[in-house]
Design an enzyme around this catalytic site. Structure first.
Site, PDB file in Angstrom:
ATOM      1  N   ASP A 169      35.721  43.299  37.458  1.00  0.00           N
ATOM      2  CA  ASP A 169      35.279  43.578  36.098  1.00  0.00           C
ATOM      3  C   ASP A 169      36.323  44.550  35.578  1.00  0.00           C
ATOM      4  O   ASP A 169      36.356  45.706  35.991  1.00  0.00           O
ATOM      5  CB  ASP A 169      33.898  44.248  36.096  1.00  0.00           C
ATOM      6  N   HIS A 170      37.193  44.080  34.700  1.00  0.00           N
ATOM      7  CA  HIS A 170      38.371  44.906  34.394  1.00  0.00           C
ATOM      8  C   HIS A 170      37.999  46.218  33.699  1.00  0.00           C
ATOM      9  O   HIS A 170      38.786  47.144  33.678  1.00  0.00           O
ATOM     10  CB  HIS A 170      39.429  44.117  33.612  1.00  0.00           C
TER      11      HIS A 170
ATOM     12  N   GLU B 254      34.896  44.930  18.841  1.00  0.00           N
ATOM     13  CA  GLU B 254      36.204  44.259  18.808  1.00  0.00           C
ATOM     14  C   GLU B 254      36.436  43.684  17.421  1.00  0.00           C
ATOM     15  O   GLU B 254      35.491  43.351  16.705  1.00  0.00           O
ATOM     16  CB  GLU B 254      36.228  43.122  19.833  1.00  0.00           C
TER      17      GLU B 254
ATOM     18  N   LYS C 124      32.158  40.755  18.225  1.00  0.00           N
ATOM     19  CA  LYS C 124      33.490  40.333  17.789  1.00  0.00           C
ATOM     20  C   LYS C 124      33.564  40.470  16.269  1.00  0.00           C
ATOM     21  O   LYS C 124      32.545  40.467  15.578  1.00  0.00           O
ATOM     22  CB  LYS C 124      33.721  38.858  18.134  1.00  0.00           C
TER      23      LYS C 124
ATOM     24  N   LYS D 275      39.587  50.655  33.829  1.00  0.00           N
ATOM     25  CA  LYS D 275      40.086  51.450  32.691  1.00  0.00           C
ATOM     26  C   LYS D 275      40.077  52.930  33.059  1.00  0.00           C
ATOM     27  O   LYS D 275      39.135  53.418  33.677  1.00  0.00           O
ATOM     28  CB  LYS D 275      39.236  51.190  31.440  1.00  0.00           C
TER      29      LYS D 275
ATOM     30  N   HIS E 243      30.558  44.035  31.525  1.00  0.00           N
ATOM     31  CA  HIS E 243      31.253  45.254  31.095  1.00  0.00           C
ATOM     32  C   HIS E 243      30.286  46.364  30.651  1.00  0.00           C
ATOM     33  O   HIS E 243      30.376  47.500  31.112  1.00  0.00           O
ATOM     34  CB  HIS E 243      32.224  44.962  29.945  1.00  0.00           C
TER      35      HIS E 243
ATOM     36  N   ARG F  25      48.415  23.575  39.386  1.00  0.00           N
ATOM     37  CA  ARG F  25      48.573  22.130  39.501  1.00  0.00           C
ATOM     38  C   ARG F  25      49.943  21.635  39.034  1.00  0.00           C
ATOM     39  O   ARG F  25      50.454  20.642  39.478  1.00  0.00           O
ATOM     40  CB  ARG F  25      47.475  21.442  38.700  1.00  0.00           C
TER      41      ARG F  25
ATOM     42  N   LYS G 247      35.825  37.012  36.428  1.00  0.00           N
ATOM     43  CA  LYS G 247      34.594  36.668  35.748  1.00  0.00           C
ATOM     44  C   LYS G 247      34.827  35.409  34.932  1.00  0.00           C
ATOM     45  O   LYS G 247      35.985  35.133  34.635  1.00  0.00           O
ATOM     46  CB  LYS G 247      34.122  37.831  34.860  1.00  0.00           C
TER      47      LYS G 247
ATOM     48  N   ASP H 107      29.071  37.261  28.139  1.00  0.00           N
ATOM     49  CA  ASP H 107      30.498  37.587  28.153  1.00  0.00           C
ATOM     50  C   ASP H 107      30.744  39.091  28.292  1.00  0.00           C
ATOM     51  O   ASP H 107      31.717  39.505  28.922  1.00  0.00           O
ATOM     52  CB  ASP H 107      31.131  37.074  26.843  1.00  0.00           C
TER      53      ASP H 107
HETATM   54  C1  BG6 Z   1      36.732  39.922  28.391  1.00  0.00           C
HETATM   55  C2  BG6 Z   1      35.891  39.065  27.489  1.00  0.00           C
HETATM   56  O1  BG6 Z   1      36.137  40.012  29.654  1.00  0.00           O
HETATM   57  O2  BG6 Z   1      36.880  41.231  27.833  1.00  0.00           O
HETATM   58  C3  BG6 Z   1      36.507  39.005  26.100  1.00  0.00           C
HETATM   59  O3  BG6 Z   1      35.783  37.760  28.014  1.00  0.00           O
HETATM   60  C4  BG6 Z   1      36.758  40.407  25.568  1.00  0.00           C
HETATM   61  O4  BG6 Z   1      35.661  38.284  25.205  1.00  0.00           O
HETATM   62  C5  BG6 Z   1      37.540  41.242  26.581  1.00  0.00           C
HETATM   63  O5  BG6 Z   1      37.497  40.272  24.363  1.00  0.00           O
HETATM   64  C6  BG6 Z   1      37.626  42.686  26.117  1.00  0.00           C
HETATM   65  O6  BG6 Z   1      38.490  43.399  26.960  1.00  0.00           O
HETATM   66  P1  BG6 Z   1      39.287  44.673  26.437  1.00  0.00           P
HETATM   67  O7  BG6 Z   1      39.948  45.222  27.650  1.00  0.00           O
HETATM   68  O8  BG6 Z   1      40.263  44.158  25.411  1.00  0.00           O
HETATM   69  O9  BG6 Z   1      38.296  45.596  25.835  1.00  0.00           O
END
Ligand code: BG6
Length: 484
Positions: free
Chosen positions: A177-178, A216, A331, A182, A240, A51, A148, A235
């Site tokens: 979904d990243h 984390e 977390k 990996k 994941h 924007r 996501k 989340d």
């Molecule tokens: C994200 C979540 O999809 O993945 C976050 O929204 C999380 O809350 C993150 O911290 C973790 O990704 P990675 O690659 O750092 O393990």
């Protein structure tokens, strides 16, 4: 190790939300690294769309600064950064209005690979897809990349799928979904399906249980508004951890191709049992010395959102009946550590007698940090004094085993974006898979919401709530330690 960088076809990649956090942290630095690796052809272009009222030069400056901030110094080079940012353009676009769409239509080429990355909130996915279609910007092979969260429950996910489907085919939609990008996650498939060693044992007859931990240290500070509405279940678990579980549990696909792999993952999700309340532990980090608690990071002083969840999950199929999968994520835990731990059963009979001790093989697949695998095998403790058994690791840290190139593996986002350009959907979620994951998740969340359950408080820097330890203790098992 031979480096095999396969250049991709010329492309125009449009990033909606091009000035946002994800674009700055991950997408653009990732593209820069692929550029450095020689993977972006000369006429590939990246177009930021948002924007804000930015010129091309403003956008280039912003991306240059993001690269300085998020790419390590030893991988930066002023000349290459300059060349990379000269490929960038910017268009001011109103996702919900008419502004900017004609300009975008003029800029985006029709005769190259087109990818449109929706790095924006899900409420805009439908607007963007519809306008891309209406303004005839996207060609018949254009790819949509969707971030996501993909919905917040089955109903919203279905609605999103429907709105995307009204303008694009499933074969054009790349739901990210990243975790699937990996390196070690893909290695899990290589280990399982490119070796004969493990697959014959990969079932309830030989595996006692599986643990999947994504721990984390970060808090949700600054993301409270989002996190309050999602919690660890939406989340992390629905996507994941679910993907990690699927890749661990699925049957061998007949080929490593998108639908063969995704069909098998879908079958796993559909075989998941409902999870009874006694198999779920939810936690929320409290305050600690000098650190704030979840409540301070939340927008709701009476928040019942979980920042930690542990659960025991059963899969009702022939391969896994009787072998539980324990999932855990949170977390503000003791360390950042993600791993899948496969604990095999003990030998049916110990010929060495009770004094030698009982031992089980354990295969640990480390996602982060120190990507690699470790297989514990039982051997005789060296020296005199009879047959005493001891476990030793067969450790394969990829960086040690494969040399410096293994340290230079592409980040998850880099790999996934290049897969989009190549048109390979294997590491992306299909619409029915996402819906099945929500269909399993929804009743679990509805259960604690209806009961008004409050998560247990846990200390920051700990392993999570005590009850999470009990979840395994009561089955005569224990979690692998969360360690630095
Ligand atoms: C994200 C979540 O999809 O993945 C976050 O929204 C999380 O809350 C993150 O911290 C973790 O990704 P990675 O690659 O750092 O393990």
């Amino acid at each position: 190790m031979v480096s095999r960088i396969i250049p991709v076809e010329p492309f125009d990649l449009v990033i909606f939300g091009g000035t946002g956090d994800l674009a700055r942290r991950k997408i653009l630095p990732g593209l820069y690294r692929r550029f450095c690796a020689g993977q972006m052809p000369d006429d590939a272009r990246v177009i930021g769309a948002a924007r804000g009222d930015l010129s091309d030069d403003d956008f280039r400056d912003m991306v240059g600064a993001a690269i300085e901030e998020f790419v390590p110094k030893d991988r930066r080079d002023a000349k290459t950064i300059k060349e990379f940012i000269s490929r960038l353009h910017f268009v001011t676009v109103d996702a919900k209005g008419t502004d900017g769409w004609d300009a975008l239509a003029k800029l985006v080429r029709k005769d190259v690979v087109q990818a449109f990355y929706f790095s924006v909130g899900p409420s805009l996915f439908g607007d963007l897809a519809t306008r891309l279609h209406k303004h005839k910007i996207a060609n018949a092979e254009a790819r949509l990349v969707v971030e996501k969260p993909f919905g917040r429950d089955l109903e919203t996910a279905k609605a999103l799928n429907a709105v995307l489907a009204s303008s694009f085919d499933e074969g054009q939609i790349y739901r990210i979904d990243h975790y699937l990008g990996k390196e070690t996650v893909q290695n899990l498939m290589a280990v399982r399906f490119a070796n004969v060693l493990f697959e014959p044992l990969w079932n309830a007859q030989y595996i006692d249980h599986v643990q999947i931990t994504v721990a984390e240290t970060v808090s949700v500070d600054g993301r409270g508004a989002y996190y309050d509405k999602s919690g660890a279940m939406r989340d992390m678990v629905q996507n994941h951890l679910m993907q990690l579980l699927c890749l661990t549990a699925m049957e061998p696909p007949s080929r490593f191709d998108p639908d063969a792999v995704r069909d098998e993952k879908l079958k796993v999700i559909r075989a998941l049992d409902a999870v009874p309340v006694e198999n779920i532990v939810r936690g929320q980090y409290g305050p600690g010395d000098d650190v704030e608690g979840y409540v301070e990071h939340s927008e709701n002083p009476d928040t019942k959102t979980e920042s930690f969840i542990a659960m025991k999950v059963d899969i009702s199929n022939w391969r896994w009946k009787g072998t539980p999968f324990y999932l855990r994520t949170g977390k503000r835990l003791k360390a950042r550590m993600s791993e899948i731990v496969i604990t095999f059963k003990e030998t049916p009979h110990s010929i060495f007698g009770e004094d030698a001790g009982s031992h089980a093989n354990v295969l640990t697949i480390r996602l982060q940090p120190d990507e690699g695998m470790d297989l514990r095998v039982t051997i005789k403790e060296p020296g005199p004094g009879g047959m005493r058994l001891v476990d030793v690791p067969l450790d394969m840290t990829f960086a040690d085993a494969l040399g410096p190139e293994a340290e230079d593996v592409p980040d998850a986002y880099e790999r996934l974006i290049m897969d989009v350009i190549r048109g390979n959907q294997t590491l992306f979620m299909r619409g029915d898979e996402v819906e099945a994951a929500w269909a399993w998740t929804d009743p679990i969340i509805a259960g604690w919401t209806e009961r008004g359950d409050r998560p247990q408080s846990y200390e920051p820097g700990s392993f999570g709530p005590e009850d999470a330890l009990m979840l395994l203790h009561r089955d005569g098992r224990r979690w692998r330690e969360i360690r630095k």
